[in-house]
Design an enzyme around this catalytic site. Structure first.
Site, mmCIF file in Angstrom:
data_model
loop_
_atom_site.group_PDB
_atom_site.id
_atom_site.type_symbol
_atom_site.label_atom_id
_atom_site.label_comp_id
_atom_site.label_asym_id
_atom_site.label_seq_id
_atom_site.Cartn_x
_atom_site.Cartn_y
_atom_site.Cartn_z
ATOM 1 N N CYS B 162 -19.395 39.044 -81.755
ATOM 2 C CA CYS B 162 -19.646 38.601 -80.383
ATOM 3 C C CYS B 162 -21.097 38.746 -79.959
ATOM 4 O O CYS B 162 -21.470 38.323 -78.873
ATOM 5 C CB CYS B 162 -18.750 39.369 -79.434
ATOM 6 S SG CYS B 162 -17.039 39.337 -79.978
ATOM 7 N N HIS B 294 -21.412 41.533 -70.638
ATOM 8 C CA HIS B 294 -20.559 41.100 -71.746
ATOM 9 C C HIS B 294 -19.164 40.821 -71.173
ATOM 10 O O HIS B 294 -18.549 39.838 -71.522
ATOM 11 C CB HIS B 294 -20.542 42.154 -72.858
ATOM 12 C CG HIS B 294 -19.904 41.672 -74.113
ATOM 13 N ND1 HIS B 294 -20.320 40.531 -74.749
ATOM 14 C CD2 HIS B 294 -18.866 42.152 -74.839
ATOM 15 C CE1 HIS B 294 -19.558 40.337 -75.824
ATOM 16 N NE2 HIS B 294 -18.666 41.301 -75.896
ATOM 17 N N GLU B 305 -18.981 49.218 -70.233
ATOM 18 C CA GLU B 305 -20.188 48.496 -69.826
ATOM 19 C C GLU B 305 -20.656 48.962 -68.450
ATOM 20 O O GLU B 305 -21.856 49.140 -68.211
ATOM 21 C CB GLU B 305 -19.913 46.988 -69.827
ATOM 22 C CG GLU B 305 -21.166 46.177 -69.545
ATOM 23 C CD GLU B 305 -21.017 44.694 -69.875
ATOM 24 O OE1 GLU B 305 -19.870 44.222 -69.988
ATOM 25 O OE2 GLU B 305 -22.055 44.023 -70.017
ATOM 26 N N LYS B 326 -17.408 34.877 -68.414
ATOM 27 C CA LYS B 326 -16.306 34.614 -69.348
ATOM 28 C C LYS B 326 -15.021 34.244 -68.622
ATOM 29 O O LYS B 326 -14.148 33.583 -69.202
ATOM 30 C CB LYS B 326 -16.056 35.826 -70.247
ATOM 31 C CG LYS B 326 -17.129 36.015 -71.317
ATOM 32 C CD LYS B 326 -16.770 37.121 -72.294
ATOM 33 C CE LYS B 326 -17.783 37.232 -73.420
ATOM 34 N NZ LYS B 326 -19.057 37.875 -73.028
ATOM 35 N N HIS B 331 -14.323 33.531 -73.860
ATOM 36 C CA HIS B 331 -15.202 34.263 -74.771
ATOM 37 C C HIS B 331 -15.502 33.353 -75.961
ATOM 38 O O HIS B 331 -14.637 33.085 -76.779
ATOM 39 C CB HIS B 331 -14.515 35.545 -75.220
ATOM 40 C CG HIS B 331 -15.420 36.508 -75.932
ATOM 41 N ND1 HIS B 331 -16.587 36.105 -76.556
ATOM 42 C CD2 HIS B 331 -15.349 37.845 -76.101
ATOM 43 C CE1 HIS B 331 -17.172 37.169 -77.088
ATOM 44 N NE2 HIS B 331 -16.448 38.237 -76.832
ATOM 45 N N PHE B 390 -17.884 43.730 -81.834
ATOM 46 C CA PHE B 390 -17.121 44.509 -82.799
ATOM 47 C C PHE B 390 -18.082 44.895 -83.923
ATOM 48 O O PHE B 390 -18.990 44.130 -84.281
ATOM 49 C CB PHE B 390 -15.986 43.659 -83.392
ATOM 50 C CG PHE B 390 -14.739 43.642 -82.535
ATOM 51 C CD1 PHE B 390 -14.651 44.344 -81.349
ATOM 52 C CD2 PHE B 390 -13.636 42.915 -82.949
ATOM 53 C CE1 PHE B 390 -13.495 44.327 -80.582
ATOM 54 C CE2 PHE B 390 -12.469 42.886 -82.191
ATOM 55 C CZ PHE B 390 -12.400 43.590 -81.015
#
Lengths: 85, 402
Positions: B162, B294, B305, B326, B331, B390
């Protein structure tokens, strides 16, 4: 192997414990199973019983699949197995 | 040090097929998430996503081209053409040797893989099209952009889940600063909305079945999207000398690794990347007005976050506007940072902050100003874009008003 024994075997395998060390009152926490371990456990349960477990890691409490204790998990799996037949 | 500016932008994503349409949709708080229209969707538990709609590949590419262009390559080529058109750069001849491409993608030609695995495994076919390998390879998009625009310097692909796009753009910045190139086309692209692409995500149990609601108390996971965006990064003097229209400056970048868990993010790693980007750009905390979060809509991301932003900004955190787009475009995995950079450019250039839609009541653990549901007017001097992947890989870009 009945549902209870099978679920305990899966949990023991995930927790790297002997099945005799897993009691009905144990929790995921007491077994040392973290969130990723839980997701793997649920996958193993689905494969073992050919069921679909409604579980969302973002909202475990709202998933309709009680994971608060070993006893609760067994009961939830028994319900899903019953629904299948 | 050589400075870097953006002189062109292009995109095709669920919110629009170009930059103006995308920004208008972001400003309007449009949600592009809906029922998935893909093969075998009935065998999926997750049946929603943000698809690029109203798009027919045959309108843009010849049949011959399409034997080589997976959907993710198509998105990159369309975005790059728009960006090059806006930049008005002539890179023919030798000029192309000082220009390159760095794109991010996570899945590469995943539709091509999915289609052909189905053909050989499920349908028992023993023969596949001769161009499967060049069509599915992760660098196909970057290479085709390079071929199309005569960009003959550094060309490569970055795959960090990502954070792919942000890492790609960070490397493009570094290459221009370091003198390896004067112009880089950079951004990212992803086309993962196929049966296998969604089935794999389903397994993680982090996907929502009904929508993406970052920072909201009622959120229940992420929703996948597809698409891409490409920017023209140009050395500042090079751009000034030709009288280019400068959209903004790429002021800072940093990356960090949590070196901890393969999927669970760490506030420490995220904070270190944000601090690093500010230090790299010589940016004071108080200069930052907007952060494109994010903001995946998973409980663990949103809380981590939020904590990281508090840790970095201290008292200034309460003055920041933080939104996750998003909720509108889904995403886009390896392409997400590129499309999200558009909202930062909108904040800097147009003074419009894209909202976080679907935010009914904030999670008590998420206490920042998330620009809930409605876009806002504000003057912003510095905007940041977060990506936390990830693998524990964090990449943060900071843009400054030109």
């Amino acid at each position: 192997m009945n549902v209870q024994d099978k679920v305990i075997a899966i949990l023991a395998d995930q927790a790297l414990l002997d099945v005799s060390d897993v009691t009905l009152d144990d929790t995921l926490d007491s077994l040392g199973i973290d969130s990723m371990g839980l997701v793997e456990t649920i996958f193993a349960i689905e494969e073992a019983f050919d069921i679909t477990v409604p579980f969302n890691a973002n909202a475990p409490a709202e998933s309709g699949f009680d994971v608060t204790s070993v006893r609760a998990i067994i009961a939830a799996v028994q319900d899903l197995v019953k629904e299948k037949v | 040090m050589r400075r870097v500016v953006i002189t062109g932008a292009g995109t095709i994503n669920p919110l629009g097929h170009d930059v103006p349409a995308t920004l208008a949709a972001m400003q309007a708080g449009t949600c592009a998430i809906g029922p998935l229209d893909i093969r075998d969707v009935d065998r999926l538990q997750i049946q929603i996503g943000a698809q690029v709609r109203g798009y027919d590949e045959a309108d843009h590419f010849s049949r011959q081209d399409l034997t080589l262009y997976d959907r993710f390559t198509q998105f990159a080529l369309l975005s790059a053409a728009q960006a090059m058109g806006q930049a008005g750069l002539d890179l023919s001849g030798d000029a192309g040797e000082r220009a390159g491409v760095i794109l991010g993608t996570s899945g590469g030609g995943l539709n091509t893989q999915d289609d052909n695995y189905r053909a050989v495994y499920a349908e028992g076919k023993n023969r596949v099209h001769p161009f499967i390998v060049p069509r599915l390879m992760a660098n196909a998009a970057a290479s085709h952009v390079s071929i199309r625009h005569n960009l003959r310097g550094p060309v490569l692909t970055i795959s960090t889940a990502c954070a792919s796009s942000n890492h790609a753009m960070g490397q493009a910045l570094g290459m221009i600063r370091g003198g390896m190139a004067d112009v880089m086309l950079t951004g990212g692209t992803e086309a993962m909305l196929c049966f296998g692409g969604i089935k794999a995500w389903e397994g993680l149990r982090v996907m929502s079945r009904d929508g993406c609601r970052p920072f909201s108390a009622d959120r229940n996971g992420m929703v996948q999207g597809e698409g891409g965006a490409v920017f023209v990064f140009e050395e500042r003097e090079h751009a000034l000398a030709r009288g280019a229209n400068i959209l903004c400056e790429v002021a800072g970048f940093a990356m960090s690794s949590d070196a901890a868990d393969i999927v669970t993010p760490s506030a420490e790693g995220a904070a270190r990347a944000m601090r690093g980007a500010l230090a790299d750009g010589g940016i004071a905390l108080s200069d930052v007005g907007y952060i494109n979060a994010h903001g995946t809509g998973t409980a663990v991301n949103d809380r981590t976050e939020t904590q990281a932003i508090h840790d970095v900004f201290g008292a200034h955190a309460d003055a920041l506007q933080v939104s996750s787009t998003k909720a509108m475009h889904g995403h886009l995995i390896g392409g997400t940072g590129a499309v999200e950079l558009l909202s930062c450019i909108m904040a800097l250039r147009d003074g419009v902050i894209a909202p976080t839609i679907g935010l009914s009541a904030p999670d008590p653990a998420c206490d920042l100003d998330y620009v809930a549901n409605t876009a806002r007017q504000a003057r912003v001097d510095v905007a940041m874009s977060n990506a936390f992947a990830f693998g524990g890989l964090n990449a943060v870009l900071a843009l400054r008003r030109a």
